[in-house]
Scaffold this motif. Structure first.
Motif, PDB file in Angstrom:
ATOM      1  N   GLU A   1       0.830  -1.205   0.000  1.00  0.00           N
ATOM      2  CA  GLU A   1       0.000   0.000   0.000  1.00  0.00           C
ATOM      3  C   GLU A   1       0.862   1.252   0.000  1.00  0.00           C
ATOM      4  OE1 GLU A   1      -3.450   2.052  -0.302  1.00  0.00           O
ATOM      5  OE2 GLU A   1      -3.348  -0.130  -0.158  1.00  0.00           O
ATOM      6  N   SER A   2       1.932   1.232   0.759  1.00  0.00           N
ATOM      7  CA  SER A   2       2.811   2.387   0.867  1.00  0.00           C
ATOM      8  C   SER A   2       3.707   2.502  -0.360  1.00  0.00           C
ATOM      9  CB  SER A   2       3.682   2.258   2.122  1.00  0.00           C
ATOM     10  OG  SER A   2       4.812   3.091   2.051  1.00  0.00           O
ATOM     11  N   PRO A   3       3.741   3.664  -1.020  1.00  0.00           N
ATOM     12  CA  PRO A   3       4.671   3.846  -2.149  1.00  0.00           C
ATOM     13  C   PRO A   3       6.126   3.630  -1.750  1.00  0.00           C
ATOM     14  CG  PRO A   3       3.035   5.602  -2.108  1.00  0.00           C
ATOM     15  CD  PRO A   3       2.874   4.841  -0.825  1.00  0.00           C
ATOM     16  N   GLU A   4       6.453   4.004  -0.524  1.00  0.00           N
ATOM     17  CA  GLU A   4       7.820   3.820  -0.046  1.00  0.00           C
ATOM     18  C   GLU A   4       8.168   2.342   0.070  1.00  0.00           C
ATOM     19  OE1 GLU A   4       9.834   4.359   4.257  1.00  0.00           O
ATOM     20  OE2 GLU A   4       9.125   6.235   3.357  1.00  0.00           O
ATOM     21  N   GLU A   5       7.267   1.542   0.655  1.00  0.00           N
ATOM     22  CA  GLU A   5       7.496   0.111   0.767  1.00  0.00           C
ATOM     23  C   GLU A   5       7.521  -0.546  -0.609  1.00  0.00           C
ATOM     24  OE1 GLU A   5       7.929  -1.739   4.003  1.00  0.00           O
ATOM     25  OE2 GLU A   5       8.566   0.358   4.113  1.00  0.00           O
ATOM     26  N   HIS A   6       6.676  -0.066  -1.499  1.00  0.00           N
ATOM     27  CA  HIS A   6       6.672  -0.589  -2.867  1.00  0.00           C
ATOM     28  C   HIS A   6       8.018  -0.338  -3.535  1.00  0.00           C
ATOM     29  CE1 HIS A   6       5.233  -1.613  -6.879  1.00  0.00           C
ATOM     30  NE2 HIS A   6       5.740  -0.470  -7.309  1.00  0.00           N
ATOM     31  N   PHE A   7       8.574   0.862  -3.341  1.00  0.00           N
ATOM     32  CA  PHE A   7       9.874   1.174  -3.918  1.00  0.00           C
ATOM     33  C   PHE A   7      10.949   0.249  -3.362  1.00  0.00           C
ATOM     34  CE2 PHE A   7      13.897   3.565  -3.891  1.00  0.00           C
ATOM     35  CZ  PHE A   7      14.020   3.854  -5.241  1.00  0.00           C
ATOM     36  N   LYS A   8      10.875  -0.044  -2.077  1.00  0.00           N
ATOM     37  CA  LYS A   8      11.904  -0.863  -1.443  1.00  0.00           C
ATOM     38  C   LYS A   8      11.774  -2.344  -1.779  1.00  0.00           C
ATOM     39  CE  LYS A   8      11.084   0.840   2.726  1.00  0.00           C
ATOM     40  NZ  LYS A   8      11.188   1.114   4.188  1.00  0.00           N
ATOM     41  N   TYR A   9      10.523  -2.851  -1.803  1.00  0.00           N
ATOM     42  CA  TYR A   9      10.342  -4.303  -1.839  1.00  0.00           C
ATOM     43  C   TYR A   9       9.422  -4.795  -2.947  1.00  0.00           C
ATOM     44  CZ  TYR A   9      12.212  -3.641   2.881  1.00  0.00           C
ATOM     45  OH  TYR A   9      12.996  -3.283   3.958  1.00  0.00           O
ATOM     46  N   GLY A  10       8.776  -3.898  -3.676  1.00  0.00           N
ATOM     47  CA  GLY A  10       7.821  -4.321  -4.688  1.00  0.00           C
ATOM     48  C   GLY A  10       8.487  -4.891  -5.929  1.00  0.00           C
TER      49      GLY A  10
ATOM     50  N   SER B   1      13.224  -8.203  -3.521  1.00  0.00           N
ATOM     51  CA  SER B   1      11.811  -8.577  -3.506  1.00  0.00           C
ATOM     52  C   SER B   1      11.667 -10.071  -3.252  1.00  0.00           C
ATOM     53  CB  SER B   1      11.160  -8.229  -4.855  1.00  0.00           C
ATOM     54  OG  SER B   1      11.772  -8.976  -5.902  1.00  0.00           O
ATOM     55  N   LYS B   2      10.477 -10.456  -2.817  1.00  0.00           N
ATOM     56  CA  LYS B   2      10.115 -11.867  -2.675  1.00  0.00           C
ATOM     57  C   LYS B   2       8.728 -12.045  -3.275  1.00  0.00           C
ATOM     58  CE  LYS B   2       9.142 -15.525   0.685  1.00  0.00           C
ATOM     59  NZ  LYS B   2       8.853 -15.824   2.109  1.00  0.00           N
ATOM     60  N   LYS B   3       8.640 -12.922  -4.247  1.00  0.00           N
ATOM     61  CA  LYS B   3       7.365 -13.116  -4.937  1.00  0.00           C
ATOM     62  C   LYS B   3       7.184 -14.593  -5.255  1.00  0.00           C
ATOM     63  CE  LYS B   3       4.662 -11.505  -8.908  1.00  0.00           C
ATOM     64  NZ  LYS B   3       4.649 -10.611 -10.095  1.00  0.00           N
TER      65      LYS B   3
ATOM     66  N   PRO C   1       6.387  -5.275 -15.205  1.00  0.00           N
ATOM     67  CA  PRO C   1       5.078  -4.823 -14.701  1.00  0.00           C
ATOM     68  C   PRO C   1       4.931  -3.298 -14.863  1.00  0.00           C
ATOM     69  CG  PRO C   1       6.567  -5.131 -12.867  1.00  0.00           C
ATOM     70  CD  PRO C   1       7.373  -5.376 -14.117  1.00  0.00           C
ATOM     71  N   ILE C   2       4.389  -2.872 -15.948  1.00  0.00           N
ATOM     72  CA  ILE C   2       4.346  -1.447 -16.283  1.00  0.00           C
ATOM     73  C   ILE C   2       3.617  -0.634 -15.225  1.00  0.00           C
ATOM     74  CG2 ILE C   2       3.551   0.231 -17.987  1.00  0.00           C
ATOM     75  CD1 ILE C   2       5.951  -1.454 -18.872  1.00  0.00           C
ATOM     76  N   ALA C   3       2.494  -1.144 -14.711  1.00  0.00           N
ATOM     77  CA  ALA C   3       1.735  -0.393 -13.697  1.00  0.00           C
ATOM     78  C   ALA C   3       2.554  -0.247 -12.412  1.00  0.00           C
ATOM     79  CB  ALA C   3       0.410  -1.084 -13.408  1.00  0.00           C
ATOM     80  N   ASP C   4       3.261  -1.288 -12.008  1.00  0.00           N
ATOM     81  CA  ASP C   4       4.086  -1.205 -10.803  1.00  0.00           C
ATOM     82  C   ASP C   4       5.235  -0.219 -10.997  1.00  0.00           C
ATOM     83  OD1 ASP C   4       2.553  -3.043  -9.442  1.00  0.00           O
ATOM     84  OD2 ASP C   4       3.768  -4.753 -10.042  1.00  0.00           O
ATOM     85  N   LEU C   5       5.790  -0.176 -12.183  1.00  0.00           N
ATOM     86  CA  LEU C   5       6.876   0.767 -12.460  1.00  0.00           C
ATOM     87  C   LEU C   5       6.369   2.200 -12.530  1.00  0.00           C
ATOM     88  CD1 LEU C   5       8.853  -1.395 -15.001  1.00  0.00           C
ATOM     89  CD2 LEU C   5       9.592  -0.739 -12.704  1.00  0.00           C
ATOM     90  N   GLN C   6       5.113   2.385 -12.904  1.00  0.00           N
ATOM     91  CA  GLN C   6       4.536   3.715 -12.864  1.00  0.00           C
ATOM     92  C   GLN C   6       4.449   4.211 -11.423  1.00  0.00           C
ATOM     93  OE1 GLN C   6       3.559   5.813 -15.567  1.00  0.00           O
ATOM     94  NE2 GLN C   6       3.597   7.226 -13.814  1.00  0.00           N
ATOM     95  N   ARG C   7       4.192   3.305 -10.496  1.00  0.00           N
ATOM     96  CA  ARG C   7       4.186   3.682  -9.082  1.00  0.00           C
ATOM     97  C   ARG C   7       5.577   4.135  -8.643  1.00  0.00           C
ATOM     98  NH1 ARG C   7       1.870  -0.257  -4.792  1.00  0.00           N
ATOM     99  NH2 ARG C   7       1.782   1.710  -3.634  1.00  0.00           N
TER     100      ARG C   7
END
Length: 483
Positions: free
Chosen positions: A43-52, A102-104, A282-288
């Protein structure tokens, strides 16, 4: 006979149905355990940048549980005793992976890298302090080449087998009987094979100077691996760059040599360079990610500032530096020809028109595309927001301190150590000399090919008092705003 034939047909049909069901179950189990993709979301853009995820887990990533245990199984192949932290990765307390990892789940848990692996900076005011993490800064400690070579060394070790690795995995995570079979006969052998194949594709590194922490050759891998261009002898070693405050960088040329003009394409090519593929990106994730670095402010200088001296320095900056480095300066964000700036030319020569043309064709036929890659004749005159945390300076990180940068090349520090994150507020840069820096850091010798600290003579002829005032002003994170 008719009754017997009917029973036989029913029996064959039952067997066929059973076999079909069995094949279906096996196929489903195989898909579930090898290819089923579970989306990740922060949810957090910061966490997404770090781990998404940025799409690197499938092609260039590793099975997470294998990746996790390698430092414990092969500690002698690391430069220190701290596991992955000895390669400059930073672990936040309570987090499952280091910043930038990341872990997926794609069938099974897989590890990948994110933009933050090369774009998070740490600093300490004192050696006893915990590192402060600043996102979107250049990764001053991470040794990306050392990380690759650690994985290569592990895969070349004859102990890289299921018999050696599985017990270590079981210590951290209980695998089911089916997972054990998959790891033993498929996942671990294929991981070894994939790493050795990756090593072959990076063999060109061994004939060129080492990168060291905080540096990378970002586009030779693209040329040789992604675009399948012929090997050449170019050296692209350069500092990782800061990404913050893109809202004020609109219209700037991007990368050290300005080879891109689109921020969206720069983010997407970054993911490709890190191991995403045309299908996995993932284009949408990279837009974030793009949205996050666009709005993120540069970090404030954490030490006291002499405001009167900085005010004096602002006038010197306006007269001597603003045209190339102030927001709104006529040359800020533009490419300055190499003949003028005079800095080490290797990074510029690495990128070719052939590579730019090939990369612009790379994503033809996809919903996203590359159109703005180009070849230039120099280096970008960057803005200086957050400059204090971007040491060492120049595109190849050849000048350890801001005080050095205002000296002629002959007076700049010729040999120093990179990768130590204790900060020196007097020289304005990370401590790059002394016992601790030498113990932790990578020896940077400016006489080595592509490590030259020549050029950028601007400001070197200023009087000593003016240099001091200018440096005080340059400490301010948000230049041209109140501080």
């Amino acid at each position: 006979m008719e009754i017997l034939r009917s029973k036989l047909i029913r029996a064959i049909a039952a067997i066929a149905i059973s076999l079909s069901l069995l094949v279906g179950v096996v196929a489903y189990v195989g898909w579930y355990n090898l290819f089923r993709e579970v989306p990740t979301y922060y949810e957090s853009p910061e966490e997404h940048f770090k781990y998404g995820s940025i799409g690197t887990e499938n092609a260039e990533g590793m099975p997470y549980w294998v990746w996790l245990v390698l430092p414990r199984l092969f500690p002698e192949k690391l430069p220190g005793s701290g596991g992955y932290t000895s390669l400059g990765l930073t672990w936040e307390e309570g987090k499952e992976t280091p910043v930038g990892i990341s872990k997926k789940t794609i069938g099974f848990p897989r590890q990948g890298i994110t933009c933050a692996v090369c774009h998070n900076t740490t600093y300490r005011k004192d050696p006893k302090d915990k590192p402060t993490i600043v996102l979107a800064g250049p990764a001053n400690k991470f040794d990306s080449q050392g990380y690759l070579r650690f994985l290569f060394a592990c895969a070349n070790d004859p102990r890289f087998t299921a018999d050696y690795i599985l017990p270590a995995i079981q210590y951290n995570h209980q695998l089911s009987w089916l997972e054990k079979l998959l790891y033993r006969y498929l996942i671990i052998p294929q991981t070894k094979k994939a790493i050795l194949k990756q090593q072959q594709s990076y063999a060109w590194m061994d004939s060129r100077p080492n990168w060291g922490p905080g540096r990378i050759d970002p586009f030779n891998p693209v040329k040789f691996r992604t675009l399948s261009l012929p090997l050449d002898d170019t050296i692209g070693n350069s500092d990782m760059m800061s990404l913050w405050n893109q809202k004020q960088h609109q219209g700037f040329a991007l990368h050290w040599d300005g080879l891109e003009t689109s921020l969206t394409e720069t983010v997407n090519t970054g993911a490709i360079g890190d191991g995403a593929t045309r299908k996995s990106i993932p284009i949408a994730d990279l837009q974030r990610v793009e949205d996050y670095i666009t709005q993120l402010d540069p970090p404030k200088y954490p030490f006291p500032i002499d405001r009167a001296l900085a005010d004096k320095g602002s006038k010197i900056f306006d007269n001597s530096c603003a045209s190339c480095h102030a927001f709104g300066g006529e040359r800020t964000g533009t490419v300055i020809p190499l003949e003028e700036v005079g800095t080490d030319r290797y990074r510029l020569d690495m990128w070719t028109q052939q590579a730019a043309d090939a990369y612009n064709q790379y994503a033809e036929g996809y919903d996203w595309d590359f159109d703005n890659l180009r070849k230039t004749d120099g280096y970008v005159s960057v803005s200086l927001d957050g400059l204090w945390l971007r040491a060492p300076y120049l595109h190849n990180g050849s000048v350890p301190y801001l005080t050095d940068l205002l000296e002629v090349p002959e007076k700049r520090t010729p040999v120093f150590y990179r990768g130590y994150d204790v900060y020196d507020p007097e020289k304005v840069g990370f401590v790059a000399q002394g016992q601790e820096a030498q113990k932790v850091g990578f020896k940077y010798d400016t006489s080595v090919e592509a490590n030259g600290n020549q050029g950028h003579l601007y400001g070197t002829d200023l009087p000593a008092d003016d240099k001091k005032a200018l440096i005080e002003y340059l400490k301010c994170a948000n230049l041209f705003r109140a501080y």
